[in-house]
Write a protein that holds these residues in place. Sequence first.
Motif, PDB file in Angstrom:
ATOM      1  N   UNK A   1       0.901  -1.198   0.047  1.00  0.00           N
ATOM      2  CA  UNK A   1       0.073   0.178  -0.145  1.00  0.00           C
ATOM      3  C   UNK A   1       0.744   1.305   0.082  1.00  0.00           C
ATOM      4  N   UNK A   2       1.938   1.151   0.798  1.00  0.00           N
ATOM      5  CA  UNK A   2       2.932   2.515   0.681  1.00  0.00           C
ATOM      6  C   UNK A   2       3.338   2.472  -0.626  1.00  0.00           C
ATOM      7  N   UNK A   3       3.754   1.691  -1.498  1.00  0.00           N
ATOM      8  CA  UNK A   3       4.136   1.569  -2.833  1.00  0.00           C
ATOM      9  C   UNK A   3       3.245   2.144  -3.853  1.00  0.00           C
ATOM     10  N   UNK A   4       1.759   2.225  -3.498  1.00  0.00           N
ATOM     11  CA  UNK A   4       0.895   2.642  -4.139  1.00  0.00           C
ATOM     12  C   UNK A   4      -0.059   1.556  -5.028  1.00  0.00           C
ATOM     13  N   UNK A   5       0.059   0.395  -4.509  1.00  0.00           N
ATOM     14  CA  UNK A   5      -0.398  -0.800  -5.174  1.00  0.00           C
ATOM     15  C   UNK A   5      -1.758  -0.908  -4.612  1.00  0.00           C
ATOM     16  N   UNK A   6      -2.834  -1.410  -5.056  1.00  0.00           N
ATOM     17  CA  UNK A   6      -4.211  -1.586  -4.603  1.00  0.00           C
ATOM     18  C   UNK A   6      -4.132  -2.915  -4.163  1.00  0.00           C
ATOM     19  N   UNK A   7      -4.309  -3.420  -2.982  1.00  0.00           N
ATOM     20  CA  UNK A   7      -4.231  -4.523  -2.210  1.00  0.00           C
ATOM     21  C   UNK A   7      -5.673  -4.966  -1.620  1.00  0.00           C
ATOM     22  N   UNK A   8      -6.034  -6.115  -1.716  1.00  0.00           N
ATOM     23  CA  UNK A   8      -7.051  -6.576  -0.768  1.00  0.00           C
ATOM     24  C   UNK A   8      -6.997  -6.752   0.561  1.00  0.00           C
ATOM     25  N   UNK A   9      -8.040  -6.593   1.330  1.00  0.00           N
ATOM     26  CA  UNK A   9      -7.853  -6.485   2.629  1.00  0.00           C
ATOM     27  C   UNK A   9      -7.510  -8.090   3.307  1.00  0.00           C
ATOM     28  N   UNK A  10      -6.805  -7.801   4.201  1.00  0.00           N
ATOM     29  CA  UNK A  10      -6.158  -9.174   5.182  1.00  0.00           C
ATOM     30  C   UNK A  10      -7.490  -9.504   5.724  1.00  0.00           C
ATOM     31  N   UNK A  11      -8.064 -10.653   5.768  1.00  0.00           N
ATOM     32  CA  UNK A  11      -9.134 -11.324   6.378  1.00  0.00           C
ATOM     33  C   UNK A  11      -8.735 -12.279   7.718  1.00  0.00           C
ATOM     34  N   UNK A  12      -9.553 -12.492   8.530  1.00  0.00           N
ATOM     35  CA  UNK A  12      -9.394 -13.499   9.443  1.00  0.00           C
ATOM     36  C   UNK A  12      -9.764 -14.955   8.848  1.00  0.00           C
ATOM     37  N   UNK A  13     -10.275 -15.074   7.993  1.00  0.00           N
ATOM     38  CA  UNK A  13     -10.449 -16.221   7.147  1.00  0.00           C
ATOM     39  C   UNK A  13      -9.025 -16.537   6.465  1.00  0.00           C
ATOM     40  N   UNK A  14      -8.557 -15.567   5.873  1.00  0.00           N
ATOM     41  CA  UNK A  14      -7.433 -15.995   5.035  1.00  0.00           C
ATOM     42  C   UNK A  14      -5.927 -16.420   6.219  1.00  0.00           C
ATOM     43  N   UNK A  15      -6.143 -15.614   7.495  1.00  0.00           N
ATOM     44  CA  UNK A  15      -5.184 -15.955   8.313  1.00  0.00           C
ATOM     45  C   UNK A  15      -5.468 -17.689   9.020  1.00  0.00           C
ATOM     46  N   UNK A  16      -6.537 -17.928   8.963  1.00  0.00           N
ATOM     47  CA  UNK A  16      -7.069 -19.220   9.371  1.00  0.00           C
ATOM     48  C   UNK A  16      -6.594 -20.295   8.263  1.00  0.00           C
ATOM     49  N   UNK A  17      -6.709 -20.117   7.007  1.00  0.00           N
ATOM     50  CA  UNK A  17      -6.295 -20.780   5.996  1.00  0.00           C
ATOM     51  C   UNK A  17      -4.767 -20.986   6.030  1.00  0.00           C
ATOM     52  N   UNK A  18      -3.886 -20.036   6.271  1.00  0.00           N
ATOM     53  CA  UNK A  18      -2.519 -20.154   6.600  1.00  0.00           C
ATOM     54  C   UNK A  18      -2.167 -21.034   7.739  1.00  0.00           C
ATOM     55  N   UNK A  19      -2.591 -20.724   8.799  1.00  0.00           N
ATOM     56  CA  UNK A  19      -2.575 -21.215   9.975  1.00  0.00           C
ATOM     57  C   UNK A  19      -2.750 -22.672   9.704  1.00  0.00           C
ATOM     58  N   UNK A  20      -3.719 -23.334   9.161  1.00  0.00           N
ATOM     59  CA  UNK A  20      -4.100 -24.416   8.729  1.00  0.00           C
ATOM     60  C   UNK A  20      -2.933 -25.236   7.917  1.00  0.00           C
ATOM     61  N   UNK A  21      -2.735 -24.597   7.132  1.00  0.00           N
ATOM     62  CA  UNK A  21      -1.617 -25.056   5.947  1.00  0.00           C
ATOM     63  C   UNK A  21      -0.334 -25.219   6.800  1.00  0.00           C
ATOM     64  N   UNK A  22      -0.194 -24.347   7.616  1.00  0.00           N
ATOM     65  CA  UNK A  22       1.439 -24.475   8.171  1.00  0.00           C
ATOM     66  C   UNK A  22       1.353 -25.571   9.224  1.00  0.00           C
ATOM     67  N   UNK A  23       0.256 -25.798  10.001  1.00  0.00           N
ATOM     68  CA  UNK A  23       0.059 -26.865  10.884  1.00  0.00           C
ATOM     69  C   UNK A  23       0.110 -28.230  10.058  1.00  0.00           C
ATOM     70  N   UNK A  24      -0.453 -28.187   9.031  1.00  0.00           N
ATOM     71  CA  UNK A  24      -0.558 -29.506   8.216  1.00  0.00           C
ATOM     72  C   UNK A  24       0.979 -29.794   8.003  1.00  0.00           C
ATOM     73  N   UNK A  25       1.623 -28.845   7.538  1.00  0.00           N
ATOM     74  CA  UNK A  25       2.734 -29.068   7.106  1.00  0.00           C
ATOM     75  C   UNK A  25       4.044 -29.627   8.059  1.00  0.00           C
ATOM     76  N   UNK A  26       3.901 -28.830   9.163  1.00  0.00           N
ATOM     77  CA  UNK A  26       4.656 -29.516  10.281  1.00  0.00           C
ATOM     78  C   UNK A  26       4.239 -30.722  11.121  1.00  0.00           C
TER      79      UNK A  26
END
Length: 126
Positions: A85-110
């Motif tokens: 955003x500081x570089x001027x790009x249009x970025x979609x908002x970071x959601x709680x659901x997206x964070x949950x997907x990240x957490x689930x994938x990392x836990x599955x990996x380890x």
Amino acid sequence: MGTEIMEPLILDAKNAAGGPVVSERIPEWKEQITMRGLAVSAILGTLFCIITHKLSLTVGIIPSLNVGAGLLGFFLVKSWTVFLKKLGFQVSAFTKQENTVIQTCVVACYGLAVSGGFGSYLIAMS
């Protein structure tokens, strides 16, 4: 026939005072799985697999790392979006659901590193 819950379980200050209930839009599952989320999941999954292997072969005890996965995932994606955003790009908002997907994938990996037998004491003895 079961009863349905028609009001939120946790009341915010506005709702407790009798104000209108403000509901948050939950994105569909296709919107929850993003490329940035998968990239962060792959990076953190690799890092946590290395940590898990090291702990398994040296100490023999693996703690639950899901809270760390959620916090690091949040930090990486949030800083990524702020930087873009500081570089001027249009970025979609970071959601709680997206964070949950990240957490689930990392836990599955380890989890694969823990239950895959790669950190067995027999390998450490050779």
